[in-house]
Design a protein around this motif. Structure first.
Motif, PDB file in Angstrom:
ATOM      1  N   LYS A  69     -33.743  61.184  -5.358  1.00  0.00           N
ATOM      2  CA  LYS A  69     -32.716  61.490  -4.358  1.00  0.00           C
ATOM      3  C   LYS A  69     -33.059  62.850  -3.743  1.00  0.00           C
ATOM      4  CE  LYS A  69     -29.510  61.158  -7.502  1.00  0.00           C
ATOM      5  NZ  LYS A  69     -28.223  61.197  -8.211  1.00  0.00           N
ATOM      6  N   PRO A  70     -32.995  63.022  -2.468  1.00  0.00           N
ATOM      7  CA  PRO A  70     -32.219  62.278  -1.482  1.00  0.00           C
ATOM      8  C   PRO A  70     -32.906  61.060  -0.866  1.00  0.00           C
ATOM      9  CG  PRO A  70     -33.180  64.154  -0.386  1.00  0.00           C
ATOM     10  CD  PRO A  70     -33.581  64.231  -1.854  1.00  0.00           C
ATOM     11  N   PHE A  71     -34.087  60.730  -1.325  1.00  0.00           N
ATOM     12  CA  PHE A  71     -34.740  59.543  -0.800  1.00  0.00           C
ATOM     13  C   PHE A  71     -34.169  58.318  -1.502  1.00  0.00           C
ATOM     14  CE2 PHE A  71     -37.627  63.174  -0.480  1.00  0.00           C
ATOM     15  CZ  PHE A  71     -37.638  63.292   0.901  1.00  0.00           C
ATOM     16  N   SER A  72     -34.513  57.144  -1.026  1.00  0.00           N
ATOM     17  CA  SER A  72     -33.785  55.956  -1.465  1.00  0.00           C
ATOM     18  C   SER A  72     -34.445  55.061  -2.511  1.00  0.00           C
ATOM     19  CB  SER A  72     -33.427  55.105  -0.250  1.00  0.00           C
ATOM     20  OG  SER A  72     -34.600  54.729   0.448  1.00  0.00           O
ATOM     21  N   PRO A  73     -35.608  55.368  -3.072  1.00  0.00           N
ATOM     22  CA  PRO A  73     -36.178  54.410  -4.041  1.00  0.00           C
ATOM     23  C   PRO A  73     -35.246  54.072  -5.200  1.00  0.00           C
ATOM     24  CG  PRO A  73     -37.764  56.153  -3.593  1.00  0.00           C
ATOM     25  CD  PRO A  73     -36.507  56.504  -2.873  1.00  0.00           C
ATOM     26  N   GLY A  74     -34.592  55.059  -5.781  1.00  0.00           N
ATOM     27  CA  GLY A  74     -33.689  54.802  -6.896  1.00  0.00           C
ATOM     28  C   GLY A  74     -32.512  53.932  -6.502  1.00  0.00           C
ATOM     29  N   LEU A  75     -32.001  54.120  -5.302  1.00  0.00           N
ATOM     30  CA  LEU A  75     -30.883  53.298  -4.826  1.00  0.00           C
ATOM     31  C   LEU A  75     -31.334  51.867  -4.565  1.00  0.00           C
ATOM     32  CD1 LEU A  75     -29.079  55.808  -2.431  1.00  0.00           C
ATOM     33  CD2 LEU A  75     -28.454  55.166  -4.760  1.00  0.00           C
ATOM     34  N   ARG A  76     -32.544  51.693  -4.068  1.00  0.00           N
ATOM     35  CA  ARG A  76     -33.066  50.331  -3.857  1.00  0.00           C
ATOM     36  C   ARG A  76     -33.221  49.592  -5.188  1.00  0.00           C
ATOM     37  NH1 ARG A  76     -36.626  52.878  -0.127  1.00  0.00           N
ATOM     38  NH2 ARG A  76     -38.330  52.631  -1.627  1.00  0.00           N
ATOM     39  N   VAL A  77     -33.760  50.276  -6.187  1.00  0.00           N
ATOM     40  CA  VAL A  77     -33.906  49.672  -7.519  1.00  0.00           C
ATOM     41  C   VAL A  77     -32.531  49.291  -8.070  1.00  0.00           C
ATOM     42  CG1 VAL A  77     -34.562  50.125  -9.921  1.00  0.00           C
ATOM     43  CG2 VAL A  77     -36.082  50.825  -8.057  1.00  0.00           C
ATOM     44  N   ALA A  78     -31.578  50.210  -7.958  1.00  0.00           N
ATOM     45  CA  ALA A  78     -30.221  49.950  -8.466  1.00  0.00           C
ATOM     46  C   ALA A  78     -29.587  48.752  -7.763  1.00  0.00           C
ATOM     47  CB  ALA A  78     -29.349  51.187  -8.286  1.00  0.00           C
TER      48      ALA A  78
END
Length: 169
Positions: A90-99
């Motif tokens: 974060k603030p980039f989105s890889p972790g949110l995409r995985v979630a």
């Protein structure tokens, strides 16, 4: 402006299943430090434990997305029974995409819950989901970088309030 929060809550316990239902949110992505617990702590307050139980009972899907390492996040996540994504960038989105993939929900049905404008709020904005922004659980941050970024947050919070924003208690 992407940094201005949509919603500000004093504590995570102020977020209710009714509020989430009104906004079509069925899944929450949760930060750890100063969101679920004090910065660096492995202890979960009873009020947060009850909140997690209430969310689960209401059918809200929950997962942790943290910039912390697996060593920091895993014991905490396992203790409270949540899946997690460490080193989320974060603030980039890889972790949110995985979630989102793990939760199996449409992006339009999920929200980020966190206490930092320049990580949690910005990540949510860049990914295109709402951020349920929290005031930090404690006024003390151990990380020097976080302490530095905190100095710039009042500008964005004041802008939010000037534009008619309010704290949801």
């Amino acid at each position: 402006m992407i940094l201005t929060p949509e919603y500000v809550f004093r504590r995570i316990e102020s977020i209710t299943p009714e509020f989430l239902a009104q906004h079509g949110i069925t899944a929450l992505v949760l930060d750890v430090d100063n969101t679920l617990t004090a910065d660096g702590s492995q202890v979960l307050d009873d009020s947060v434990r009850q909140w997690l139980d209430t969310m689960r009972a209401a059918g809200v899907s929950l997962t942790i997305v943290s910039n912390n390492t697996d060593k920091r996040v895993r014991p905490f996540a396992q203790r409270i029974g949540l899946a997690y994504v460490p080193l989320a960038c974060k603030p980039f989105s890889p972790g949110l995409r995985v979630a989102r993939r793990r939760l199996g929900v449409a992006k339009s049905r999920m929200a980020m819950v966190g206490d930092q404008i320049f990580t949690d709020r910005l990540a949510a904005g860049l990914y295109g989901i709402p951020c349920l922004f929290l005031l930090p659980r404690t006024p003390h941050d151990k990380n020097r970088v976080v302490r530095f970024k905190r100095k710039f947050e009042p500008y964005w919070l004041n802008k939010f309030y000037r534009n008619g924003g309010k704290i949801y208690e």
